[in-house]
Write a protein that holds these residues in place. Structure first.
Motif, PDB file in Angstrom:
ATOM      1  N   THR A 114       4.076   0.146   3.113  1.00 20.05           N
ATOM      2  CA  THR A 114       3.178  -0.816   2.459  1.00 20.05           C
ATOM      3  C   THR A 114       2.329  -1.539   3.488  1.00 20.05           C
ATOM      4  O   THR A 114       1.121  -1.729   3.299  1.00 20.05           O
ATOM      5  CB  THR A 114       3.993  -1.839   1.639  1.00 20.05           C
ATOM      6  OG1 THR A 114       4.796  -1.153   0.690  1.00 20.05           O
ATOM      7  CG2 THR A 114       3.071  -2.811   0.913  1.00 20.05           C
ATOM      8  N   TYR A 130      -9.710   1.430  -3.727  1.00 16.36           N
ATOM      9  CA  TYR A 130      -8.603   0.535  -4.032  1.00 16.36           C
ATOM     10  C   TYR A 130      -7.669   1.148  -5.076  1.00 16.36           C
ATOM     11  O   TYR A 130      -6.458   0.963  -5.034  1.00 16.36           O
ATOM     12  CB  TYR A 130      -9.119  -0.820  -4.527  1.00 16.36           C
ATOM     13  CG  TYR A 130      -9.348  -1.817  -3.426  1.00 16.36           C
ATOM     14  CD1 TYR A 130      -8.317  -2.186  -2.562  1.00 16.36           C
ATOM     15  CD2 TYR A 130     -10.588  -2.424  -3.240  1.00 16.36           C
ATOM     16  CE1 TYR A 130      -8.518  -3.104  -1.546  1.00 16.36           C
ATOM     17  CE2 TYR A 130     -10.800  -3.342  -2.234  1.00 16.36           C
ATOM     18  CZ  TYR A 130      -9.758  -3.685  -1.388  1.00 16.36           C
ATOM     19  OH  TYR A 130      -9.956  -4.595  -0.376  1.00 16.36           O
ATOM     20  N   ASN A 186      -3.675   1.660  -4.322  1.00 14.27           N
ATOM     21  CA  ASN A 186      -2.602   1.042  -5.087  1.00 14.27           C
ATOM     22  C   ASN A 186      -1.580   2.042  -5.603  1.00 14.27           C
ATOM     23  O   ASN A 186      -0.409   1.704  -5.778  1.00 14.27           O
ATOM     24  CB  ASN A 186      -3.190   0.236  -6.259  1.00 14.27           C
ATOM     25  CG  ASN A 186      -3.697  -1.112  -5.788  1.00 14.27           C
ATOM     26  OD1 ASN A 186      -2.963  -1.890  -5.197  1.00 14.27           O
ATOM     27  ND2 ASN A 186      -4.971  -1.387  -6.024  1.00 14.27           N
ATOM     28  N   VAL A 202       1.064   2.278  -2.737  1.00  9.77           N
ATOM     29  CA  VAL A 202       1.715   1.098  -2.164  1.00  9.77           C
ATOM     30  C   VAL A 202       3.218   1.093  -2.414  1.00  9.77           C
ATOM     31  O   VAL A 202       4.002   0.673  -1.566  1.00  9.77           O
ATOM     32  CB  VAL A 202       1.059  -0.194  -2.714  1.00  9.77           C
ATOM     33  CG1 VAL A 202       1.924  -1.407  -2.427  1.00  9.77           C
ATOM     34  CG2 VAL A 202      -0.317  -0.388  -2.071  1.00  9.77           C
ATOM     35  N   ASN A 206      -8.176  -6.858  -2.873  1.00 11.28           N
ATOM     36  CA  ASN A 206      -7.288  -6.064  -3.728  1.00 11.28           C
ATOM     37  C   ASN A 206      -6.532  -6.967  -4.702  1.00 11.28           C
ATOM     38  O   ASN A 206      -6.575  -6.774  -5.917  1.00 11.28           O
ATOM     39  CB  ASN A 206      -6.301  -5.275  -2.869  1.00 11.28           C
ATOM     40  CG  ASN A 206      -5.514  -4.278  -3.688  1.00 11.28           C
ATOM     41  OD1 ASN A 206      -6.044  -3.669  -4.611  1.00 11.28           O
ATOM     42  ND2 ASN A 206      -4.252  -4.108  -3.366  1.00 11.28           N
ATOM     43  N   GLU A 252      -6.996  -6.905  -9.026  1.00 16.74           N
ATOM     44  CA  GLU A 252      -6.013  -6.069  -9.715  1.00 16.74           C
ATOM     45  C   GLU A 252      -5.246  -6.843 -10.782  1.00 16.74           C
ATOM     46  O   GLU A 252      -5.179  -6.425 -11.938  1.00 16.74           O
ATOM     47  CB  GLU A 252      -5.034  -5.473  -8.697  1.00 16.74           C
ATOM     48  CG  GLU A 252      -5.547  -4.223  -8.012  1.00 16.74           C
ATOM     49  CD  GLU A 252      -5.621  -3.029  -8.955  1.00 16.74           C
ATOM     50  OE1 GLU A 252      -4.715  -2.840  -9.785  1.00 16.74           O
ATOM     51  OE2 GLU A 252      -6.603  -2.293  -8.857  1.00 16.74           O
ATOM     52  N   SER A 274       3.638  -7.840 -10.863  1.00 12.40           N
ATOM     53  CA  SER A 274       4.354  -7.479  -9.628  1.00 12.40           C
ATOM     54  C   SER A 274       5.836  -7.440  -9.944  1.00 12.40           C
ATOM     55  O   SER A 274       6.443  -8.488 -10.184  1.00 12.40           O
ATOM     56  CB  SER A 274       4.077  -8.498  -8.522  1.00 12.40           C
ATOM     57  OG  SER A 274       2.731  -8.457  -8.127  1.00 12.40           O
ATOM     58  N   HIS A 333       1.344  -0.273 -11.504  1.00 12.40           N
ATOM     59  CA  HIS A 333       1.345  -1.418 -12.401  1.00 12.40           C
ATOM     60  C   HIS A 333       1.396  -0.919 -13.843  1.00 12.40           C
ATOM     61  O   HIS A 333       0.946   0.191 -14.140  1.00 12.40           O
ATOM     62  CB  HIS A 333       0.088  -2.273 -12.194  1.00 12.40           C
ATOM     63  CG  HIS A 333      -0.150  -2.698 -10.780  1.00 12.40           C
ATOM     64  ND1 HIS A 333       0.727  -3.511 -10.097  1.00 12.40           N
ATOM     65  CD2 HIS A 333      -1.145  -2.413  -9.911  1.00 12.40           C
ATOM     66  CE1 HIS A 333       0.272  -3.698  -8.862  1.00 12.40           C
ATOM     67  NE2 HIS A 333      -0.861  -3.043  -8.727  1.00 12.40           N
TER      68      HIS A 333
END
Length: 489
Positions: free
Chosen positions: A119, A211, A215, A218, A295, A299, A365, A471
């Protein structure tokens, strides 16, 4: 016949021995070295050699039941609130209760950032996620001043509202759209304006595409081979660095030439800042901080805006209540006033409950990483020095003892707002609380204000499966059509 049975017995015995050895590799690598402390570790299972629990984690989060990953720990070891595991290549303790989550997030003396190496390599070694406490505190204070607090954000309210109105109108004429994709473009345009005073469509589109790829990698396993998410993300980071370097070079050139400058933005602040010894930030430091901010700054707000709209459409009673609140705000408005004010946003009581409930149900998250600076005893268990502490937000936000019927969308559960510290953590907590939380919620509120007054969204695939990594989102990015239904403003 006896020989055949004997061969089968030997094969079974060999398999059992191999499995036992494999199951004990991680104990030998990580636990045996702790001596007596190993007996005060939380219960848990460190999984297979080197891979640890990652296969079961990925399998659960690529299924329709992501919470089955943690449920397996609870069913095997009881509801202890802390579980040992091997996650993202590191011996870890997963913490799952409000008390333990709050302690890990707020105790800077005992815990520091502990994000996986993969990450850090993607987001940046000089970004906030790996920065030392004092440097983080200094740069956060400098960079968050423009996005922290509603008063500061009032400077951007007109810009945000103008772009929300024009985007909604444009989408009605586009026919079938990926609603999430379009909202993310909108939130990215807003954050680009705030941080870089930049509205160049080609630059924005290039950055936003990269981006998206970044993601995906990550929270993926670090497999730098073509076809894997991490490999694509690593390429995306290289492309982002190239674009940001050109932006930094151009800004330095303009400043050197003393050309007329626009209003001071975050890029200017980062170029100007000096430490106590007069040292300025390097290009790498500036780029990593900007890469991270841009970012995070689009997001979360993009995804939560989409989900809030989705939930309102699914629950007509909440849609109507929220709509009536917005209509009342417009009715009380002086005839000479054009557009929203900060005072009106503060009056959106029910709408903010909708936003909070969306953030709870979705939990953008799912986990935050910390590392123990020294041995830490919590709830009678030890988190050894150097081990990771994984703050598992989903377990808190979806705990039926805290939130009855936790997967039910119900904004009225916030009517009394009697939740204790640590029970609601959409932006984290402590010194590393997301600095853009006020900006994100204001963006969402402005969007929902205009959507509720004038529009309806028709989803083409209402039963579309949901993807949970990186996500939570519909697999078709919420494909549908936006329709104008009123002219109340």
């Amino acid at each position: 016949m006896m020989i055949e049975i004997g061969v089968v017995v030997v094969v079974v015995a060999i398999v059992v021995v191999v499995l036992m050895v494999m199951k004990n590799v991680n104990w030998w690598l990580y636990e045996s070295k702790l001596g007596e402390k190993q007996y005060s570790l939380p219960p848990g299972d460190m999984g297979w050699p080197f891979i640890g629990n990652m296969w079961s984690f990925l399998r659960a989060f690529k299924s329709s039941d992501p919470d089955s990953f943690l449920s397996a720990f609870v069913s095997r070891f009881g509801k202890t609130g802390m579980y040992k595991a091997l996650m993202f290549g590191n011996p870890s303790v997963i913490v799952t209760t409000p008390e333990t989550c709050k302690r890990v997030l707020t105790d800077d003396e005992k815990f520091k950032p502990g994000w996986p190496r993969s990450t850090i390599e993607l987001v940046g070694k000089k970004s906030f996620i790996s920065m030392a406490y004092e440097e983080h505190k200094r740069l956060r204070r400098l960079t968050s001043s423009s996005i922290n607090g509603m008063e500061a954000l009032s400077l951007y309210l007109t810009y945000i509202e103008k772009n929300v109105i024009s985007s909604l109108e444009k989408w009605t004429k586009m026919g079938q759209i990926e609603f999430l994709t379009e909202i993310r473009k909108l939130t990215f345009k807003i954050i680009m304006h705030i941080f870089l005073s930049n509205e160049s469509e080609p630059i924005m589109e290039a950055l936003e595409r990269e981006y998206t790829a970044l993601n995906y990698g990550v929270r993926a396993m670090k497999i730098n081979i073509p076809g894997f998410a991490y490999h694509k993300a690593f390429k995306a980071r290289k492309n982002l660095l190239s674009v940001f370097q050109s932006i930094v070079d151009e800004r330095r050139k303009l400043r050197k030439e003393c050309s007329p400058m626009k209003a001071k933005d975050m890029m200017d602040s980062l170029l100007d800042v000096e430490d106590d010894n007069g040292r300025k930030l390097s290009d790498e430091e500036i780029i990593d901080v900007m890469l991270m901010y841009l970012n995070a700054g689009h997001e979360s707000s993009g995804h939560i805006t989409m989900w809030a709209t989705y939930f309102l459409q699914k629950h007509p009673e909440y849609f109507q209540k929220a709509k009536e609140e917005q209509e009342e705000i417009v009715r009380r408005r002086p005839s000479t006033q054009k557009g929203l004010t900060l005072k009106e946003i503060r009056q959106m009581d029910f709408l903010y409950k909708v936003i909070d409930e969306t953030m709870r149900v979705i939990t953008f998250s799912l986990v935050v990483f910390r590392e123990a600076k020294s041995d830490v005893v919590m709830n009678g268990y030890t988190i050894p020095k150097g081990w990771k502490a994984l703050v598992w937000f989903r377990s808190v936000h979806l705990d039926p003892e805290i939130y009855p019927n936790p997967k039910e969308f119900n904004p009225h559960r916030w009517d009394n707002n009697e939740h204790k510290a640590g029970e609601f953590l959409p932006f984290g907590a402590g010194s590393r609380l997301c600095p853009g939380n006020d900006l994100a919620k204001m963006e969402i509120a402005v969007f929902l204000h205009h959507f509720l007054l004038n529009y309806q969204f028709e989803q083409l695939n209402p039963k579309c499966p949901v993807r949970y990594l990186p996500h939570t989102r519909p697999m078709d990015n919420c494909l549908g059509r936006l329709k104008k239904c009123s002219t109340s403003t």
